[in-house]
Design a protein around this motif. Sequence first.
Motif, PDB file in Angstrom:
ATOM      1  N   PRO A  11      27.116  73.219 107.416  1.00 21.90           N
ATOM      2  CA  PRO A  11      27.451  72.174 106.475  1.00 21.90           C
ATOM      3  C   PRO A  11      26.795  72.325 105.132  1.00 21.90           C
ATOM      4  N   ALA A  12      25.611  72.945 105.106  1.00 21.88           N
ATOM      5  CA  ALA A  12      24.943  73.065 103.824  1.00 21.88           C
ATOM      6  C   ALA A  12      25.164  74.417 103.179  1.00 21.88           C
ATOM      7  N   ASP A  13      26.083  75.212 103.735  1.00 23.57           N
ATOM      8  CA  ASP A  13      26.384  76.514 103.150  1.00 23.57           C
ATOM      9  C   ASP A  13      27.202  76.344 101.884  1.00 23.57           C
ATOM     10  N   PRO A  14      26.795  76.949 100.753  1.00 22.47           N
ATOM     11  CA  PRO A  14      27.582  76.874  99.526  1.00 22.47           C
ATOM     12  C   PRO A  14      28.802  77.757  99.602  1.00 22.47           C
ATOM     13  N   ILE A  63      24.642  68.456 106.345  1.00 17.51           N
ATOM     14  CA  ILE A  63      26.076  68.184 106.222  1.00 17.51           C
ATOM     15  C   ILE A  63      26.616  68.796 104.941  1.00 17.51           C
ATOM     16  N   LYS A  64      27.924  69.036 104.942  1.00 18.02           N
ATOM     17  CA  LYS A  64      28.651  69.376 103.725  1.00 18.02           C
ATOM     18  C   LYS A  64      29.667  68.273 103.493  1.00 18.02           C
ATOM     19  N   VAL A  65      29.764  67.784 102.246  1.00 21.24           N
ATOM     20  CA  VAL A  65      30.677  66.678 101.965  1.00 21.24           C
ATOM     21  C   VAL A  65      31.630  67.039 100.846  1.00 21.24           C
ATOM     22  N   ARG A  66      32.767  66.394 100.871  1.00 25.03           N
ATOM     23  CA  ARG A  66      33.765  66.466  99.796  1.00 25.03           C
ATOM     24  C   ARG A  66      33.496  65.316  98.861  1.00 25.03           C
ATOM     25  N   LEU A  67      33.298  65.631  97.578  1.00 25.46           N
ATOM     26  CA  LEU A  67      33.034  64.629  96.554  1.00 25.46           C
ATOM     27  C   LEU A  67      34.303  64.338  95.761  1.00 25.46           C
ATOM     28  N   HIS A  69      33.772  63.210  92.508  1.00 27.13           N
ATOM     29  CA  HIS A  69      33.201  63.152  91.164  1.00 27.13           C
ATOM     30  C   HIS A  69      31.922  63.978  91.191  1.00 27.13           C
ATOM     31  N   PRO A  70      31.388  64.381  90.044  1.00 29.42           N
ATOM     32  CA  PRO A  70      30.116  65.093  90.043  1.00 29.42           C
ATOM     33  C   PRO A  70      29.009  64.231  90.645  1.00 29.42           C
ATOM     34  N   LEU A  71      28.110  64.854  91.370  1.00 25.04           N
ATOM     35  CA  LEU A  71      27.005  64.126  91.980  1.00 25.04           C
ATOM     36  C   LEU A  71      26.082  63.585  90.887  1.00 25.04           C
ATOM     37  N   PRO A  72      25.786  62.274  90.886  1.00 20.14           N
ATOM     38  CA  PRO A  72      24.937  61.718  89.826  1.00 20.14           C
ATOM     39  C   PRO A  72      23.480  62.143  89.975  1.00 20.14           C
ATOM     40  N   THR A  73      22.758  62.143  88.887  1.00 20.89           N
ATOM     41  CA  THR A  73      21.320  62.374  88.935  1.00 20.89           C
ATOM     42  C   THR A  73      20.683  61.281  89.789  1.00 20.89           C
ATOM     43  N   HIS A  74      19.714  61.653  90.623  1.00 15.39           N
ATOM     44  CA  HIS A  74      19.148  60.673  91.544  1.00 15.39           C
ATOM     45  C   HIS A  74      17.722  61.046  91.919  1.00 15.39           C
ATOM     46  N   ARG A  75      17.007  60.046  92.436  1.00 14.10           N
ATOM     47  CA  ARG A  75      15.679  60.268  92.997  1.00 14.10           C
ATOM     48  C   ARG A  75      15.726  60.191  94.531  1.00 14.10           C
ATOM     49  N   ASN A  76      16.498  59.226  95.040  1.00 13.06           N
ATOM     50  CA  ASN A  76      16.625  59.042  96.483  1.00 13.06           C
ATOM     51  C   ASN A  76      18.094  59.130  96.869  1.00 13.06           C
ATOM     52  N   LEU A  77      18.361  59.726  98.028  1.00 14.53           N
ATOM     53  CA  LEU A  77      19.733  59.942  98.443  1.00 14.53           C
ATOM     54  C   LEU A  77      19.869  59.705  99.944  1.00 14.53           C
ATOM     55  N   HIS A  78      20.920  58.972 100.326  1.00 16.74           N
ATOM     56  CA  HIS A  78      21.221  58.718 101.738  1.00 16.74           C
ATOM     57  C   HIS A  78      22.722  58.877 101.949  1.00 16.74           C
ATOM     58  N   VAL A  79      23.100  59.096 103.203  1.00 14.98           N
ATOM     59  CA  VAL A  79      24.498  59.036 103.599  1.00 14.98           C
ATOM     60  C   VAL A  79      24.634  57.916 104.618  1.00 14.98           C
ATOM     61  N   GLU A  80      25.711  57.128 104.508  1.00 12.42           N
ATOM     62  CA  GLU A  80      25.937  56.024 105.439  1.00 12.42           C
ATOM     63  C   GLU A  80      27.382  56.060 105.917  1.00 12.42           C
ATOM     64  N   SER A  94      25.373  71.990  95.042  1.00 12.85           N
ATOM     65  CA  SER A  94      26.531  71.153  94.712  1.00 12.85           C
ATOM     66  C   SER A  94      27.440  71.882  93.743  1.00 12.85           C
ATOM     67  N   THR A  95      28.745  71.584  93.840  1.00 12.11           N
ATOM     68  CA  THR A  95      29.740  72.040  92.881  1.00 12.11           C
ATOM     69  C   THR A  95      30.419  70.789  92.343  1.00 12.11           C
ATOM     70  N   GLN A  96      31.542  70.966  91.673  1.00 15.68           N
ATOM     71  CA  GLN A  96      32.238  69.814  91.106  1.00 15.68           C
ATOM     72  C   GLN A  96      32.724  68.861  92.184  1.00 15.68           C
ATOM     73  N   ASP A  97      33.175  69.402  93.335  1.00 15.50           N
ATOM     74  CA  ASP A  97      33.776  68.533  94.341  1.00 15.50           C
ATOM     75  C   ASP A  97      33.246  68.728  95.760  1.00 15.50           C
ATOM     76  N   HIS A  98      32.184  69.494  95.938  1.00 16.14           N
ATOM     77  CA  HIS A  98      31.549  69.637  97.245  1.00 16.14           C
ATOM     78  C   HIS A  98      30.029  69.703  97.073  1.00 16.14           C
ATOM     79  N   ALA A  99      29.318  69.354  98.123  1.00 15.42           N
ATOM     80  CA  ALA A  99      27.858  69.442  98.085  1.00 15.42           C
ATOM     81  C   ALA A  99      27.330  69.643  99.494  1.00 15.42           C
TER      82      ALA A  99
END
Length: 231
Positions: A11-14, A63-67, A69-80, A94-99
Amino acid sequence: MAQNHLGSKGPADPPESPVSAAAQATDELRAAPRFTLLIRAAKLIADGREYLCIIRDASATGIKVRLFHPLPTHRNLHVELGNGVRHALELVWSTQDHAGFRFCEEIEIERLLDESHGAFPKRHVRLRIALQATVHSGGDATPVSFEDISQQGGCIQCDKWLLMNELVRVDTGIMPPIYAKVRWRSHPRYGLLFERTFKLDELARISAPLQLSEAISDAAAEQPAKPRQAL
């Protein structure tokens, strides 16, 4: 729904590209069994802002996810997930539409795949969102605010008393008029069931600019004021 992909990309493979530091950082993730999810709606929570996404690949470590939008700048990150189960993440690439993300703590992959447990089993993903709108009911136009929204409905704050199963029109100014029925009420809070279900990508592209705009505004407000130069 899930297929074991031992030895395949995790999932985390680019995407395929020259070896990079980000790609090397995923080596440890490849030791865990891989599962491919055909589609699993979820939301990324970046510093309290919520964004829709689709989990495509998952293992006990990442995990690998489909986005949408570009991933925003952040300090803390969770998935729910829709059932309310939340996991802390660390960005790997991360790329434009995956991370690709690494879980901060190893999880039980079976529980991630099974959404029948948790506080809200098998519920559609709901976004907390600051969205102002107008409800048209019985000839009146009443300002309301959304507390949350999903593909199928939403929760609003409304000063006017609405009737159970009443059909109302909701105008937001950023999407076509929404026709919905009142499914529950605890005045001034009301639960709406939309007559037309939103597609996941449609709702994601509507909601993301609102969340991103607020995130940018918050970041700007946190910047220290520049000292004034003496004349």
